[in-house]
Design a protein around this motif. Structure first.
Motif, PDB file in Angstrom:
ATOM      1  N   ALA A   3       0.936  -1.377   0.129  1.00  0.00           N
ATOM      2  CA  ALA A   3      -0.153  -0.043   0.011  1.00  0.00           C
ATOM      3  C   ALA A   3       0.939   1.142  -0.101  1.00  0.00           C
ATOM      4  O   ALA A   3       0.220   2.486   0.159  1.00  0.00           O
ATOM      5  N   LEU A   4       2.195   0.966   0.174  1.00  0.00           N
ATOM      6  CA  LEU A   4       3.021   2.229  -0.005  1.00  0.00           C
ATOM      7  C   LEU A   4       2.861   3.039  -1.103  1.00  0.00           C
ATOM      8  O   LEU A   4       3.158   2.997  -2.169  1.00  0.00           O
ATOM      9  N   GLU A   5       2.412   4.322  -0.814  1.00  0.00           N
ATOM     10  CA  GLU A   5       1.940   5.594  -1.678  1.00  0.00           C
ATOM     11  C   GLU A   5       3.295   6.617  -1.926  1.00  0.00           C
ATOM     12  O   GLU A   5       3.266   7.276  -2.798  1.00  0.00           O
ATOM     13  N   ARG A   6       3.690   6.905  -0.707  1.00  0.00           N
ATOM     14  CA  ARG A   6       4.775   7.704  -0.529  1.00  0.00           C
ATOM     15  C   ARG A   6       5.948   7.185  -0.064  1.00  0.00           C
ATOM     16  O   ARG A   6       6.019   6.849   1.187  1.00  0.00           O
ATOM     17  N   LEU A   7       7.205   7.473  -0.557  1.00  0.00           N
ATOM     18  CA  LEU A   7       8.458   7.043  -0.299  1.00  0.00           C
ATOM     19  C   LEU A   7       9.578   8.136  -0.456  1.00  0.00           C
ATOM     20  O   LEU A   7       9.539   8.586  -1.467  1.00  0.00           O
ATOM     21  N   ALA A   8      10.210   8.525   0.671  1.00  0.00           N
ATOM     22  CA  ALA A   8      11.302   9.577   0.649  1.00  0.00           C
ATOM     23  C   ALA A   8      12.554   8.728   1.162  1.00  0.00           C
ATOM     24  O   ALA A   8      12.641   8.087   2.267  1.00  0.00           O
ATOM     25  N   LEU A   9      13.734   8.690   0.229  1.00  0.00           N
ATOM     26  CA  LEU A   9      14.965   8.380   0.497  1.00  0.00           C
ATOM     27  C   LEU A   9      15.705   9.299   0.249  1.00  0.00           C
ATOM     28  O   LEU A   9      16.464   9.604  -0.900  1.00  0.00           O
ATOM     29  N   CYS A  10      16.047  10.084   1.321  1.00  0.00           N
ATOM     30  CA  CYS A  10      16.719  11.251   1.087  1.00  0.00           C
ATOM     31  C   CYS A  10      18.172  11.431   1.713  1.00  0.00           C
ATOM     32  O   CYS A  10      18.297  10.910   2.718  1.00  0.00           O
ATOM     33  N   GLY A  11      19.017  11.839   0.909  1.00  0.00           N
ATOM     34  CA  GLY A  11      20.433  11.871   1.206  1.00  0.00           C
ATOM     35  C   GLY A  11      20.956  10.470   1.459  1.00  0.00           C
ATOM     36  O   GLY A  11      22.031  10.249   2.272  1.00  0.00           O
ATOM     37  N   LEU A  12      20.600   9.431   0.497  1.00  0.00           N
ATOM     38  CA  LEU A  12      21.304   7.968   0.922  1.00  0.00           C
ATOM     39  C   LEU A  12      22.118   7.645  -0.019  1.00  0.00           C
ATOM     40  O   LEU A  12      21.683   7.508  -1.392  1.00  0.00           O
ATOM     41  N   ASN A  13      23.319   7.560   0.115  1.00  0.00           N
ATOM     42  CA  ASN A  13      24.253   6.956  -0.924  1.00  0.00           C
ATOM     43  C   ASN A  13      24.280   5.430  -1.110  1.00  0.00           C
ATOM     44  O   ASN A  13      24.880   5.084  -1.914  1.00  0.00           O
ATOM     45  N   THR A  14      23.353   4.850  -0.423  1.00  0.00           N
ATOM     46  CA  THR A  14      23.065   3.355  -0.677  1.00  0.00           C
ATOM     47  C   THR A  14      22.096   3.139  -1.539  1.00  0.00           C
ATOM     48  O   THR A  14      21.819   2.187  -1.923  1.00  0.00           O
ATOM     49  N   VAL A  15      21.259   4.191  -1.945  1.00  0.00           N
ATOM     50  CA  VAL A  15      20.319   4.161  -3.002  1.00  0.00           C
ATOM     51  C   VAL A  15      20.703   4.611  -4.384  1.00  0.00           C
ATOM     52  O   VAL A  15      20.755   5.892  -4.636  1.00  0.00           O
ATOM     53  N   GLY A  16      20.935   3.495  -5.245  1.00  0.00           N
ATOM     54  CA  GLY A  16      21.264   4.046  -6.673  1.00  0.00           C
ATOM     55  C   GLY A  16      20.307   3.503  -7.597  1.00  0.00           C
ATOM     56  O   GLY A  16      19.090   3.166  -7.309  1.00  0.00           O
ATOM     57  N   ASP A  17      20.907   3.285  -8.742  1.00  0.00           N
ATOM     58  CA  ASP A  17      19.975   2.816  -9.892  1.00  0.00           C
ATOM     59  C   ASP A  17      19.061   1.392  -9.701  1.00  0.00           C
ATOM     60  O   ASP A  17      17.926   1.266  -9.970  1.00  0.00           O
ATOM     61  N   ALA A  18      19.894   0.603  -9.266  1.00  0.00           N
ATOM     62  CA  ALA A  18      19.260  -0.904  -9.071  1.00  0.00           C
ATOM     63  C   ALA A  18      18.348  -0.644  -7.794  1.00  0.00           C
ATOM     64  O   ALA A  18      17.348  -1.485  -7.967  1.00  0.00           O
ATOM     65  N   GLU A  19      18.542   0.099  -6.795  1.00  0.00           N
ATOM     66  CA  GLU A  19      17.622   0.247  -5.793  1.00  0.00           C
ATOM     67  C   GLU A  19      16.253   0.675  -6.226  1.00  0.00           C
ATOM     68  O   GLU A  19      15.222   0.285  -6.040  1.00  0.00           O
ATOM     69  N   ILE A  20      16.504   1.724  -6.999  1.00  0.00           N
ATOM     70  CA  ILE A  20      15.333   2.537  -7.863  1.00  0.00           C
ATOM     71  C   ILE A  20      14.606   1.855  -8.663  1.00  0.00           C
ATOM     72  O   ILE A  20      13.260   1.711  -8.700  1.00  0.00           O
ATOM     73  N   GLU A  21      15.248   0.777  -9.425  1.00  0.00           N
ATOM     74  CA  GLU A  21      14.593  -0.271 -10.379  1.00  0.00           C
ATOM     75  C   GLU A  21      13.742  -0.981  -9.459  1.00  0.00           C
ATOM     76  O   GLU A  21      12.543  -1.402  -9.711  1.00  0.00           O
ATOM     77  N   CYS A  22      14.179  -1.629  -8.577  1.00  0.00           N
ATOM     78  CA  CYS A  22      13.558  -2.258  -7.413  1.00  0.00           C
ATOM     79  C   CYS A  22      12.193  -1.751  -6.973  1.00  0.00           C
ATOM     80  O   CYS A  22      11.098  -2.288  -7.099  1.00  0.00           O
ATOM     81  N   VAL A  23      12.364  -0.535  -6.547  1.00  0.00           N
ATOM     82  CA  VAL A  23      11.242   0.374  -6.058  1.00  0.00           C
ATOM     83  C   VAL A  23      10.362   0.592  -7.295  1.00  0.00           C
ATOM     84  O   VAL A  23       8.992   0.136  -7.160  1.00  0.00           O
TER      85      VAL A  23
END
Length: 105
Positions: free
Chosen positions: A54-74
């Motif tokens: 049910a996740l509608e809003r996700l904030a991943l601010c200032g995270l150097n561990t979140v790159g392209d692969a993680e965004i593709e997963c999201v």
């Protein structure tokens, strides 16, 4: 029945994958989740987006561990996502293209 959760790094820097995974095991109704300076690994982020349907809003601010692969997963798993903040994350055109093609909302 928790629906909103925000975790800021400046208040605690001791939250790791075990804590993040525990939250999603017990809080599957989350609609809004914000991590500011908390550094989830690919494993915990995948667990979050897989279990919180049910996740509608996700904030991943200032995270150097979140790159392209993680965004593709999201993009692939967050079917209800309507708002995403990736300020300060090392995302390239690859991650943005995944959002554009795979994130329906």
């Amino acid at each position: 029945m928790l629906r909103k959760l925000q975790v800021d790094w400046w208040r605690t820097n001791r939250i790791g994958d075990d804590g993040l995974i525990s939250v999603v095991k017990h809080c599957i109704n989350l609609q809004e989740l914000a991590f500011i300076g908390i550094y989830p690994t690919s494993s915990s982020l995948e667990s979050i987006v897989s279990k919180c349907k049910a996740l509608e809003r996700l904030a991943l601010c200032g995270l150097n561990t979140v790159g392209d692969a993680e965004i593709e997963c999201v993009a692939n798993k967050c079917v209800a996502l309507k708002k995403l903040c990736i300020k300060g994350c090392p995302i390239s055109n690859v991650g943005i293209e995944a959002l554009a093609s795979d994130c329906p909302n």
